[in-house]
Design a protein around this motif. Structure first.
Motif, PDB file in Angstrom:
ATOM      1  N   ILE A   1       9.615  -7.518  -9.224  1.00  0.00           N
ATOM      2  CA  ILE A   1       8.237  -7.102  -9.517  1.00  0.00           C
ATOM      3  C   ILE A   1       7.256  -8.194  -9.117  1.00  0.00           C
ATOM      4  CG2 ILE A   1       6.653  -6.463 -11.358  1.00  0.00           C
ATOM      5  CD1 ILE A   1       9.075  -5.452 -12.919  1.00  0.00           C
ATOM      6  N   GLY A   2       7.582  -9.441  -9.499  1.00  0.00           N
ATOM      7  CA  GLY A   2       6.691 -10.558  -9.206  1.00  0.00           C
ATOM      8  C   GLY A   2       6.465 -10.696  -7.715  1.00  0.00           C
ATOM      9  N   ARG A   3       7.556 -10.552  -6.933  1.00  0.00           N
ATOM     10  CA  ARG A   3       7.396 -10.691  -5.480  1.00  0.00           C
ATOM     11  C   ARG A   3       6.610  -9.510  -4.919  1.00  0.00           C
ATOM     12  NH1 ARG A   3      12.604 -10.806  -3.587  1.00  0.00           N
ATOM     13  NH2 ARG A   3      13.488 -11.147  -5.641  1.00  0.00           N
ATOM     14  N   ALA A   4       6.805  -8.344  -5.527  1.00  0.00           N
ATOM     15  CA  ALA A   4       6.029  -7.175  -5.078  1.00  0.00           C
ATOM     16  C   ALA A   4       4.534  -7.418  -5.320  1.00  0.00           C
ATOM     17  CB  ALA A   4       6.486  -5.927  -5.818  1.00  0.00           C
ATOM     18  N   TRP A   5       4.200  -7.999  -6.488  1.00  0.00           N
ATOM     19  CA  TRP A   5       2.794  -8.320  -6.789  1.00  0.00           C
ATOM     20  C   TRP A   5       2.231  -9.262  -5.748  1.00  0.00           C
ATOM     21  CZ3 TRP A   5       3.885  -9.230 -12.653  1.00  0.00           C
ATOM     22  CH2 TRP A   5       3.788  -8.003 -13.330  1.00  0.00           C
ATOM     23  N   GLN A   6       3.009 -10.307  -5.470  1.00  0.00           N
ATOM     24  CA  GLN A   6       2.510 -11.293  -4.503  1.00  0.00           C
ATOM     25  C   GLN A   6       2.337 -10.663  -3.131  1.00  0.00           C
ATOM     26  OE1 GLN A   6       5.223 -14.625  -5.135  1.00  0.00           O
ATOM     27  NE2 GLN A   6       4.675 -14.432  -7.294  1.00  0.00           N
ATOM     28  N   ALA A   7       3.234  -9.741  -2.788  1.00  0.00           N
ATOM     29  CA  ALA A   7       3.103  -9.065  -1.498  1.00  0.00           C
ATOM     30  C   ALA A   7       1.816  -8.252  -1.454  1.00  0.00           C
ATOM     31  CB  ALA A   7       4.310  -8.162  -1.266  1.00  0.00           C
ATOM     32  N   ILE A   8       1.516  -7.565  -2.568  1.00  0.00           N
ATOM     33  CA  ILE A   8       0.285  -6.776  -2.630  1.00  0.00           C
ATOM     34  C   ILE A   8      -0.924  -7.693  -2.525  1.00  0.00           C
ATOM     35  CG2 ILE A   8      -1.147  -5.379  -4.155  1.00  0.00           C
ATOM     36  CD1 ILE A   8       1.353  -4.031  -5.123  1.00  0.00           C
ATOM     37  N   ARG A   9      -0.833  -8.833  -3.210  1.00  0.00           N
ATOM     38  CA  ARG A   9      -1.947  -9.779  -3.190  1.00  0.00           C
ATOM     39  C   ARG A   9      -2.233 -10.249  -1.766  1.00  0.00           C
ATOM     40  NH1 ARG A   9      -0.456 -15.080  -6.055  1.00  0.00           N
ATOM     41  NH2 ARG A   9       0.397 -15.554  -4.023  1.00  0.00           N
ATOM     42  N   GLU A  10      -1.169 -10.526  -1.019  1.00  0.00           N
ATOM     43  CA  GLU A  10      -1.377 -11.058   0.316  1.00  0.00           C
ATOM     44  C   GLU A  10      -1.835  -9.977   1.291  1.00  0.00           C
ATOM     45  OE1 GLU A  10      -1.501 -14.143   0.765  1.00  0.00           O
ATOM     46  OE2 GLU A  10      -0.711 -14.647  -1.213  1.00  0.00           O
ATOM     47  N   ASP A  11      -1.205  -8.808   1.234  1.00  0.00           N
ATOM     48  CA  ASP A  11      -1.576  -7.744   2.170  1.00  0.00           C
ATOM     49  C   ASP A  11      -1.049  -6.417   1.644  1.00  0.00           C
ATOM     50  OD1 ASP A  11      -1.909  -5.952   4.226  1.00  0.00           O
ATOM     51  OD2 ASP A  11      -1.654  -7.486   5.755  1.00  0.00           O
ATOM     52  N   GLU A  12      -1.961  -5.612   1.148  1.00  0.00           N
ATOM     53  CA  GLU A  12      -1.526  -4.391   0.475  1.00  0.00           C
ATOM     54  C   GLU A  12      -0.892  -3.399   1.440  1.00  0.00           C
ATOM     55  OE1 GLU A  12      -4.339  -2.892  -2.298  1.00  0.00           O
ATOM     56  OE2 GLU A  12      -3.261  -1.011  -2.507  1.00  0.00           O
ATOM     57  N   VAL A  13      -1.464  -3.283   2.631  1.00  0.00           N
ATOM     58  CA  VAL A  13      -0.933  -2.310   3.600  1.00  0.00           C
ATOM     59  C   VAL A  13       0.482  -2.693   4.013  1.00  0.00           C
ATOM     60  CG1 VAL A  13      -1.301  -1.245   5.834  1.00  0.00           C
ATOM     61  CG2 VAL A  13      -3.247  -1.787   4.388  1.00  0.00           C
ATOM     62  N   ALA A  14       0.664  -3.985   4.287  1.00  0.00           N
ATOM     63  CA  ALA A  14       1.993  -4.443   4.691  1.00  0.00           C
ATOM     64  C   ALA A  14       2.987  -4.224   3.553  1.00  0.00           C
ATOM     65  CB  ALA A  14       1.935  -5.918   5.074  1.00  0.00           C
ATOM     66  N   ALA A  15       2.544  -4.480   2.314  1.00  0.00           N
ATOM     67  CA  ALA A  15       3.432  -4.297   1.169  1.00  0.00           C
ATOM     68  C   ALA A  15       3.873  -2.839   1.074  1.00  0.00           C
ATOM     69  CB  ALA A  15       2.719  -4.716  -0.113  1.00  0.00           C
ATOM     70  N   LYS A  16       2.927  -1.951   1.305  1.00  0.00           N
ATOM     71  CA  LYS A  16       3.233  -0.521   1.243  1.00  0.00           C
ATOM     72  C   LYS A  16       4.238  -0.162   2.336  1.00  0.00           C
ATOM     73  CE  LYS A  16       0.543   3.462  -0.103  1.00  0.00           C
ATOM     74  NZ  LYS A  16      -0.826   3.873  -0.368  1.00  0.00           N
ATOM     75  N   ALA A  17       4.017  -0.737   3.513  1.00  0.00           N
ATOM     76  CA  ALA A  17       4.904  -0.451   4.636  1.00  0.00           C
ATOM     77  C   ALA A  17       6.317  -0.958   4.366  1.00  0.00           C
ATOM     78  CB  ALA A  17       4.340  -1.084   5.908  1.00  0.00           C
ATOM     79  N   CYS A  18       6.437  -1.983   3.517  1.00  0.00           N
ATOM     80  CA  CYS A  18       7.764  -2.514   3.198  1.00  0.00           C
ATOM     81  C   CYS A  18       8.443  -1.686   2.122  1.00  0.00           C
ATOM     82  CB  CYS A  18       7.665  -3.956   2.723  1.00  0.00           C
ATOM     83  SG  CYS A  18       7.205  -5.074   4.033  1.00  0.00           S
ATOM     84  N   GLY A  19       7.826  -0.610   1.712  1.00  0.00           N
ATOM     85  CA  GLY A  19       8.479   0.274   0.760  1.00  0.00           C
ATOM     86  C   GLY A  19       8.136  -0.016  -0.689  1.00  0.00           C
ATOM     87  N   ILE A  20       7.107  -0.849  -0.926  1.00  0.00           N
ATOM     88  CA  ILE A  20       6.707  -1.095  -2.311  1.00  0.00           C
ATOM     89  C   ILE A  20       5.821   0.057  -2.774  1.00  0.00           C
ATOM     90  CG2 ILE A  20       5.336  -2.593  -3.796  1.00  0.00           C
ATOM     91  CD1 ILE A  20       6.194  -4.902  -1.931  1.00  0.00           C
ATOM     92  N   ASN A  21       6.115   0.581  -3.937  1.00  0.00           N
ATOM     93  CA  ASN A  21       5.267   1.622  -4.506  1.00  0.00           C
ATOM     94  C   ASN A  21       4.032   0.938  -5.080  1.00  0.00           C
ATOM     95  OD1 ASN A  21       4.027   3.556  -6.028  1.00  0.00           O
ATOM     96  ND2 ASN A  21       5.933   4.496  -6.697  1.00  0.00           N
ATOM     97  N   THR A  22       3.015   0.769  -4.246  1.00  0.00           N
ATOM     98  CA  THR A  22       1.883  -0.064  -4.666  1.00  0.00           C
ATOM     99  C   THR A  22       1.174   0.510  -5.885  1.00  0.00           C
ATOM    100  OG1 THR A  22       0.525   1.069  -3.038  1.00  0.00           O
ATOM    101  CG2 THR A  22       1.408  -1.047  -2.400  1.00  0.00           C
TER     102      THR A  22
END
Lengths: 357, 307
Positions: free
Chosen positions: A208-229
């Motif tokens: 979860i923590g890494r998913a948060w950080q991914a969203i913080r850095e770039d939400e679109v990229a995080a979504k593309a990596c399969g994170i349920n933003t």
């Protein structure tokens, strides 16, 4: 050789923890030498550590700028106040109300989070700010036609936290050591703070923590990596809000009194300032920020009056406004000379020095 | 019906003030992406300076209109210098810092200005001496005063002037260029620092004028008045789409009207369950609803992701 250094390093780690533990244990007794008021200040410092770490989840980890965090604190505080005071003549025990307050704050967190998922950055900031104001205005005015919150007068005579006949507000003696009420709350708060620190540390490197950080850095990229933003962002709001709710409940019990005045926008801003000033997303930094920003105004309160008398021979400027003036200047100066905060995480410091090249 | 007209008149007056303050927020935001939290405090200082000038000249035998104009001029000048100094001292060193850093600085400056004002003007409400003979006109059962007329007129004049400045002059062109892309603008020979300083100076001047309007409308001033006013104006700017000049004007007017109508009708609508002291929440509820459907404000462009 290298193993010896490694084991020494490990020992140092434990040694540091031991020192911190001893200091934490001694604080209420040392502070009590200056009067119980100082113990209360220490209590507030730890309560703010708790709040700042809760906000750190939302702002520091997930990068969602929340300017209405105090709303959840207020929800927790009023939940406790209404269910454990003569106001409605309900006196539930704390182990029922604290989780209830946390749960209710969590629901409010999702309520705020759900419609604002699409917003980013500063738009989110103003909506959360508005939400905080809405909650405060309701608390201020929900005394007519049905008196729920008792308006601006607030609710008094709130029950302290007590287990059976053992109340946290009275002094009692264990093993020859007499503990005053505030000192007992101190130990409760330290326990809670350790809990929230452990949760923060465990979250930091979790999925979860890494998913948060991914969203913080770039939400679109995080979504593309399969994170349920959507869910992950809501989780950040909900978790931050729950911590706010618990802190509010403890605040209520400790003070015995709540009023809407304690939940102004300035309070939200102060908590945010603790997170940013200390070093966003870095746990020791946030703790430092919270302790400093609670301690500094108090230290100024006791320091400025004698200082003025010493320098000018009389009170030249109203000490209260001078105190806030120095506080504001301190915010400006710290941000000027340490833009990433007083104690930023090593990763963030690297990023900053790279970006200026 | 007369309530409707009355509240519309009040709403437009209030909205004109919000719009002027909102322009200060939106100009700065449009160019450097900073929420200048201290802008509300600049407005408050403008009101206070005007008050001091007017009070100290009131007994001098000058014609009241001249005194008023002098108050307006001095406070505008003071605020322009203040806005310039704010940018120079507090924000310029942080231009490449992390996004939240200048926000905390802005909050710090806001606390500083508020307390400086309290040290200078005290913590009590101060009352504005009435300088103009208030005349009340009647309109279908509702009434309005010449103060309200001059507020709306002056605000409209300011807005037309600003639009002319931004769209028809060289500095305006430089501003629009910097807002689009600071790097490229500076390559084309635009002095970025000067443009940003100009945005602060113009915004503060508009803020000072708005402050004088508030002072003469409510005939009262307080060192904390800037905070809520700034908050509402910022809400107006976001409502219209922050960074967009026309949006800020429309947002300000809309917010003023919604607030006035809300205050006038909420009691009737809810069977007196909610009274007019809920006035302040309308701004925020409308904001949340608008942003749910249009995440970048009413007139904001649907920009892509910009970190």
């Amino acid at each position: 050789m290298s193993t010896a250094i490694k084991s020494l390093a490990r020992h140092q780690h434990w040694l540091a923890l031991l020192v911190v533990g001893v200091v934490l244990l001694l604080v209420p007794f040392v502070a009590a030498l200056g009067g119980q008021a100082w113990v209360r200040i220490a209590n507030f410092a730890i309560l703010y550590v708790f709040l700042a770490l809760g906000l750190n989840i939302v702002v520091g980890y997930a990068g969602l700028l929340d300017l209405g965090y105090v709303a959840f604190y207020a929800v927790g505080a009023y939940t406790y106040a209404l269910l454990a005071s003569p106001h409605f003549a309900i006196h539930l025990p704390f182990w029922v109300i604290l989780p209830l307050g946390a749960g209710l704050a969590c629901v409010f967190g999702v309520l705020l989070g759900a419609p604002t998922l699409k917003l980013r950055g500063d738009y989110l900031a103003i909506v959360t700010l508005g939400f905080g104001e809405i909650i405060r205005i309701f608390m201020n005015n929900l005394n007519a036609p049905v008196n729920i919150t008792n308006g601006a007068q607030g609710i008094t005579l709130i029950d302290p936290i007590r287990i059976g006949g053992f109340s946290l507000s009275q002094s009692s003696t264990f093993l020859g050591v007499t503990l005053s009420g505030p000192q007992k709350y101190y130990f409760l708060l330290v326990g809670l703070a350790i809990l929230v620190i452990v949760i923060n540390i465990r979250l930091q490197d979790s999925r979860i923590g890494r998913a948060w950080q991914a969203i913080r850095e770039d939400e679109v990229a995080a979504k593309a990596c399969g994170i349920n933003t959507r869910n992950i962002k809501l989780l950040a709001f909900a978790m931050g809000a729950s911590f706010g709710g618990i802190a509010g409940g403890v605040f209520s019990a400790m003070q015995g009194f709540v009023s809407p005045e304690s939940f102004s926008l300035m309070e939200s801003i102060t908590i945010l300032a603790m997170v940013v000033l200390g070093g966003m997303g870095h746990i020791p930094g946030v703790i430092l920020g919270a302790v400093l920003l609670t301690g500094l105004p108090e230290a100024l309160r006791y320091g400025i009056e004698p200082l003025q008398k010493m320098v000018f021979g009389r009170l030249l400027i109203d000490p209260e406004s001078l105190r806030m003036l120095v506080f504001g200047l301190a915010l400006v100066l710290v941000m000027r000379f340490r833009p990433a905060g007083l104690w930023p995480s090593p990763q963030r410091r690297r990023e900053l020095s790279e970006s200026t090249d | 019906m007369d309530t409707l007209i009355q509240q519309l008149i009040n709403g437009v007056t209030l909205g004109a003030v919000y719009a002027l303050v909102a322009l200060g927020y939106t100009m700065v935001y449009g160019i450097i992406g900073l929420i200048n939290f201290a802008h509300g405090e600049v407005v408050m200082i403008g009101t206070m300076v005007a008050f001091t000038v007017i009070v100290s000249l009131a007994g001098s035998g000058m014609p009241p209109l001249l005194v008023l104009a002098l108050g307006l001029a001095v406070s505008t000048l003071v605020c322009m210098v203040l806005g310039w100094a704010l940018e120079r001292v507090a924000y310029r060193p942080l231009r490449h810092a992390p996004r939240l850093t200048p926000l905390i600085t802005a909050i710090g400056m806001s606390i500083v200005l508020q307390n400086v004002a309290m040290i200078i003007w005290g913590r009590n409400y101060i009352t504005f001496p009435p300088m103009i003979n208030k005349q009340i006109y009647d309109l279908g059962g509702a009434s309005f005063t010449n103060v309200q007329v001059s507020i709306v007129f002056l605000a409209a004049l300011m807005m037309i002037g600003l639009i002319y400045l931004v769209h028809r002059t060289r500095i305006g062109m430089a501003m629009r260029a910097t807002a689009q892309n600071p790097q490229v603008a500076s390559l084309m020979g635009v002095d970025i620092n000067r443009v940003i300083a100009m945005a602060f100076v113009i915004g503060s001047a508009l803020g000072a004028i708005a402050g004088c309007m508030v002072g003469s409308y409510y005939e009262i001033a307080h060192y904390q008045m800037g905070f809520m006013l700034g908050l509402k104006a910022f809400t107006a700017a976001v409502l219209g789409g922050i960074g967009n000049l026309a949006g800020a004007m429309a947002g300000g007017l809309l917010l003023g009207i919604i607030e006035a109508l809300g205050a006038g009708y909420i009691g009737d609508l809810t069977g007196d369950f909610l009274g007019s002291h809920y006035q302040d929440i309308f701004a925020f509820i409308v904001l949340i609803i608008v942003l749910m459907f249009r995440p970048s404000g009413l007139f904001g462009e649907r920009t892509g992701d910009r970190a």
